[in-house]
Motif scaffolding. Structure first.
Motif, PDB file in Angstrom:
ATOM      1  N   UNK A 100       0.842  -1.192   0.000  1.00  0.00           N
ATOM      2  CA  UNK A 100       0.000   0.000   0.000  1.00  0.00           C
ATOM      3  C   UNK A 100       0.880   1.247   0.000  1.00  0.00           C
ATOM      4  N   UNK A 101       0.583   2.183  -0.894  1.00  0.00           N
ATOM      5  CA  UNK A 101       1.379   3.414  -0.984  1.00  0.00           C
ATOM      6  C   UNK A 101       2.538   3.284  -1.945  1.00  0.00           C
ATOM      7  N   UNK A 102       2.711   2.119  -2.595  1.00  0.00           N
ATOM      8  CA  UNK A 102       3.820   1.927  -3.536  1.00  0.00           C
ATOM      9  C   UNK A 102       3.274   1.710  -4.937  1.00  0.00           C
ATOM     10  N   UNK A 103       4.172   1.218  -5.826  1.00  0.00           N
ATOM     11  CA  UNK A 103       3.796   1.143  -7.235  1.00  0.00           C
ATOM     12  C   UNK A 103       2.618   0.214  -7.508  1.00  0.00           C
ATOM     13  N   UNK A 104       2.485  -0.891  -6.737  1.00  0.00           N
ATOM     14  CA  UNK A 104       1.361  -1.798  -7.002  1.00  0.00           C
ATOM     15  C   UNK A 104       0.029  -1.069  -6.850  1.00  0.00           C
ATOM     16  N   UNK A 105      -0.107  -0.277  -5.794  1.00  0.00           N
ATOM     17  CA  UNK A 105      -1.365   0.448  -5.568  1.00  0.00           C
ATOM     18  C   UNK A 105      -1.600   1.488  -6.655  1.00  0.00           C
ATOM     19  N   UNK A 106      -0.545   2.169  -7.082  1.00  0.00           N
ATOM     20  CA  UNK A 106      -0.690   3.178  -8.130  1.00  0.00           C
ATOM     21  C   UNK A 106      -1.100   2.526  -9.451  1.00  0.00           C
ATOM     22  N   UNK A 107      -0.460   1.416  -9.800  1.00  0.00           N
ATOM     23  CA  UNK A 107      -0.825   0.695 -11.018  1.00  0.00           C
ATOM     24  C   UNK A 107      -2.266   0.214 -10.937  1.00  0.00           C
ATOM     25  N   UNK A 108      -2.656  -0.286  -9.773  1.00  0.00           N
ATOM     26  CA  UNK A 108      -4.032  -0.753  -9.583  1.00  0.00           C
ATOM     27  C   UNK A 108      -5.023   0.403  -9.789  1.00  0.00           C
ATOM     28  N   UNK A 115       1.809  11.694 -18.629  1.00  0.00           N
ATOM     29  CA  UNK A 115       2.436  11.185 -17.415  1.00  0.00           C
ATOM     30  C   UNK A 115       1.480  11.422 -16.249  1.00  0.00           C
ATOM     31  N   UNK A 116       1.198  10.347 -15.524  1.00  0.00           N
ATOM     32  CA  UNK A 116       0.345  10.384 -14.343  1.00  0.00           C
ATOM     33  C   UNK A 116       1.220  10.084 -13.126  1.00  0.00           C
ATOM     34  N   UNK A 117       1.051  10.890 -12.093  1.00  0.00           N
ATOM     35  CA  UNK A 117       1.880  10.719 -10.904  1.00  0.00           C
ATOM     36  C   UNK A 117       1.004  10.600  -9.674  1.00  0.00           C
ATOM     37  N   UNK A 118       1.311   9.610  -8.845  1.00  0.00           N
ATOM     38  CA  UNK A 118       0.629   9.452  -7.565  1.00  0.00           C
ATOM     39  C   UNK A 118       1.660   8.974  -6.551  1.00  0.00           C
ATOM     40  N   UNK A 119       1.668   9.609  -5.394  1.00  0.00           N
ATOM     41  CA  UNK A 119       2.649   9.276  -4.359  1.00  0.00           C
ATOM     42  C   UNK A 119       4.048   9.343  -4.981  1.00  0.00           C
ATOM     43  N   UNK A 120       4.804   8.255  -4.860  1.00  0.00           N
ATOM     44  CA  UNK A 120       6.172   8.275  -5.382  1.00  0.00           C
ATOM     45  C   UNK A 120       6.297   7.537  -6.706  1.00  0.00           C
ATOM     46  N   UNK A 121       5.156   7.147  -7.309  1.00  0.00           N
ATOM     47  CA  UNK A 121       5.231   6.342  -8.528  1.00  0.00           C
ATOM     48  C   UNK A 121       4.674   7.098  -9.726  1.00  0.00           C
ATOM     49  N   UNK A 122       5.249   6.809 -10.902  1.00  0.00           N
ATOM     50  CA  UNK A 122       4.882   7.477 -12.150  1.00  0.00           C
ATOM     51  C   UNK A 122       4.336   6.460 -13.151  1.00  0.00           C
ATOM     52  N   UNK A 123       3.231   6.806 -13.775  1.00  0.00           N
ATOM     53  CA  UNK A 123       2.698   6.024 -14.898  1.00  0.00           C
ATOM     54  C   UNK A 123       2.967   6.805 -16.177  1.00  0.00           C
ATOM     55  N   UNK A 124       3.672   6.186 -17.096  1.00  0.00           N
ATOM     56  CA  UNK A 124       3.966   6.813 -18.390  1.00  0.00           C
ATOM     57  C   UNK A 124       3.061   6.174 -19.431  1.00  0.00           C
ATOM     58  N   UNK A 125       2.232   6.981 -20.085  1.00  0.00           N
ATOM     59  CA  UNK A 125       1.314   6.497 -21.110  1.00  0.00           C
ATOM     60  C   UNK A 125       1.787   7.009 -22.467  1.00  0.00           C
ATOM     61  N   UNK A 126       2.203   6.083 -23.336  1.00  0.00           N
ATOM     62  CA  UNK A 126       2.726   6.404 -24.663  1.00  0.00           C
ATOM     63  C   UNK A 126       1.584   6.283 -25.678  1.00  0.00           C
ATOM     64  N   UNK A 127       1.375   7.324 -26.475  1.00  0.00           N
ATOM     65  CA  UNK A 127       0.299   7.317 -27.471  1.00  0.00           C
ATOM     66  C   UNK A 127       0.871   6.857 -28.816  1.00  0.00           C
ATOM     67  N   UNK A 128       0.284   5.791 -29.373  1.00  0.00           N
ATOM     68  CA  UNK A 128       0.726   5.237 -30.652  1.00  0.00           C
ATOM     69  C   UNK A 128      -0.231   5.645 -31.772  1.00  0.00           C
ATOM     70  N   UNK A 129       0.333   5.954 -32.921  1.00  0.00           N
ATOM     71  CA  UNK A 129      -0.454   6.357 -34.088  1.00  0.00           C
ATOM     72  C   UNK A 129      -0.180   5.412 -35.246  1.00  0.00           C
ATOM     73  N   UNK A 130      -1.199   5.144 -36.043  1.00  0.00           N
ATOM     74  CA  UNK A 130      -1.037   4.334 -37.234  1.00  0.00           C
ATOM     75  C   UNK A 130      -0.522   5.214 -38.370  1.00  0.00           C
ATOM     76  N   UNK A 131       0.503   4.724 -39.050  1.00  0.00           N
ATOM     77  CA  UNK A 131       1.079   5.453 -40.181  1.00  0.00           C
ATOM     78  C   UNK A 131       0.781   4.726 -41.482  1.00  0.00           C
ATOM     79  N   UNK A 132       0.969   5.413 -42.601  1.00  0.00           N
ATOM     80  CA  UNK A 132       0.567   4.868 -43.902  1.00  0.00           C
ATOM     81  C   UNK A 132       1.391   3.659 -44.318  1.00  0.00           C
TER      82      UNK A 132
END
Length: 461
Positions: free
Chosen positions: A51-59, A163-180
């Motif tokens: 509780x309070x670490x990366x598992x909780x943030x990911x959850x 980038x989402x941040x909670x407590x001491x953990x960071x969630x990085x969300x990468x946006x992917x695009x379809x190319x021709x």
């Protein structure tokens, strides 16, 4: 005196009773609760400890995206290798409870997810819900390369990273695009002047230093550490792509400047050659991809991409490079089966191999094989009538992806060094007369093939 003794006795009795009660609780939990509930209890204990670490943030993040139907999938370079080893077991145990927290409870600063841009809407309600849950977040934008071209440098901004941040953990969300070119692309993460550079551990992010390109990915759902999430069906293959995913965009702005000085050839012949060359490059790409042979656009084809984002209309052929370590004997039969007969074969696998195939429209496909030495790389050349050998030296280079003629293909990452080696400092000035034996500044004599080897090393068809 009697009162003091009574108080001491009472305190001793209370202490002993408390100790016995605690021992009884430990005994009860160990021999009854854990025996009755087994692994889930151990798992719960591990989860609670996190509780309070990366598992909780990911959850919390997974709960957020699930509630808002945002289909993220895990692309984390630290977690995926662990999952890759156990993926078959995880797929077959979707509804079972793990015995312990194995993957997301290990101390880490960042967990990385990705999603396809077309699969979600950038609604404010999602971000308001994130803030309500306790997340701080930032959006990082960049130019949309899909709208750029010779006629329009749009400069339209699109979201590339969150980038989402909670407590001491960071969630990085990468946006992917379809190319021709039928592939997925993500942009670089660039901080603007007014942005908080301490908002996240940017140096530890696994995506964003460069733009990247990936094949389309098939996803599966698994349950990990009590969390339901999606991952690439083949995690180890995705990780292999990660290691060489760097992407270089075509230099449209510089190409426009080039055509202001040297107007493009829009003649019927020039347009027709480009059409034929494009068809040939597509056929060569599909043939080599089917064989699993890595290649890059080389020589004049690479110069055309770098200088003018197109085929040079007077170049007369399509040039590819392949590292000799990737050579396969099936290569020639595969091209012949694709309708590209062998025109000539010079050299041998051990020395100066070069293959040339003839396209259906009389456009040549030249494949140069590169050899690596301690300080440089080189490819060979052979003069058929004299047996003379030539050697073309290049500074060492790595390979990046790009989009060229609606294809995802590779080019040397150190493109300018590569082109200057082959064409000199004046590579940006068109030359219609070119002698492959003398014009390149990186060419040098490399002896003569022995006469008794000519039948092997000089084959004309």
């Amino acid at each position: 005196m009697m009162q003091r003794i009574n108080k001491n006795v009472v305190l001793a009795v209370l202490t002993a009773a408390s100790t016995l009660f605690l021992l009884f609780q430990l005994y009860y939990y160990r021999y009854y609760i854990s025996a009755k509930h087994g692994p889930p209890f151990s798992k719960l204990k591990g989860m609670l400890a996190q509780e309070g670490t990366n598992w909780r943030v990911v959850k919390n993040f997974l709960n957020l995206v699930s509630h808002h139907s945002v289909p993220v999938f895990l692309v984390d370079g630290e977690v995926l290798p662990l999952l890759g080893e156990d993926v078959e077991q995880l797929k077959s145990s979707l509804d079972t409870t793990p015995s312990e927290c194995q993957y997301f409870c290990k101390p880490r600063d960042v967990t990385t997810f990705a999603l396809l841009d077309k699969m979600w809407e950038h609604k404010g309600s999602f971000f308001r819900a994130a803030e309500k849950m306790g997340f701080q977040w930032q959006k990082y934008e960049g130019k949309d390369p899909r709208l750029e071209g010779m006629d329009d440098l749009s400069g339209v901004q699109i979201p590339l990273h969150y980038i989402f941040r909670m407590a001491s953990h960071t969630i990085h969300l990468v946006v992917l695009y379809e190319r021709s070119g039928n592939y997925l692309w993500h942009g670089p993460l660039r901080l603007k002047k007014n942005m908080d550079r301490k908002f996240a551990p940017f140096r530890k992010l696994q995506f964003g230093r460069y733009a990247g390109a990936y094949n389309r990915v098939e996803l599966i759902q698994i349950t990990v550490d009590g969390l339901k999430l999606q991952i690439p069906k083949n995690p180890l293959q995705f990780l292999a792509e990660m290691s060489h995913s760097r992407f270089l965009e075509c230099r449209y702005r510089e190409a426009r400047s080039f055509f202001q000085l040297y107007p493009d050839d829009l003649s019927v012949e020039g347009i027709d050659f480009r059409r034929k060359a494009k068809t040939l490059l597509h056929l060569a790409t599909s043939t080599l991809d089917a064989l699993g042979v890595s290649f890059w656009i080389s020589s004049g084809t690479c110069l055309g991409w770098y200088r003018q984002c197109n085929i040079i209309p007077y170049s007369k052929d399509v040039d590819l490079g392949i590292f000799i370590k990737n050579y396969k004997p099936e290569l020639v039969p595969a091209f012949q089966k694709a309708g590209l007969p062998l025109k000539h074969k010079f050299g041998k696998v051990e020395d100066s191999l070069e293959l040339s195939f003839l396209g259906s429209d009389d456009v040549k496909l030249d494949i140069f094989f590169f050899y690596e030495e301690a300080d440089y790389m080189w490819n060979g050349g052979t003069q058929a009538k004299s047996g003379k050998k030539f050697k073309y030296l290049f500074p060492k280079f790595t390979l990046c992806w790009t989009e060229f003629l609606e294809l995802k293909v590779q080019v040397p990452c150190e493109t300018l060094d590569y082109i200057e080696a082959n064409y000199g400092k004046n590579w940006d000035v068109p030359l219609k007369v070119w002698d492959w034996k003398h014009s390149p500044p990186n060419v040098q004599p490399n002896g003569i093939w022995p006469l008794n080897e000519w039948d092997e090393v000089i084959q004309l068809f």
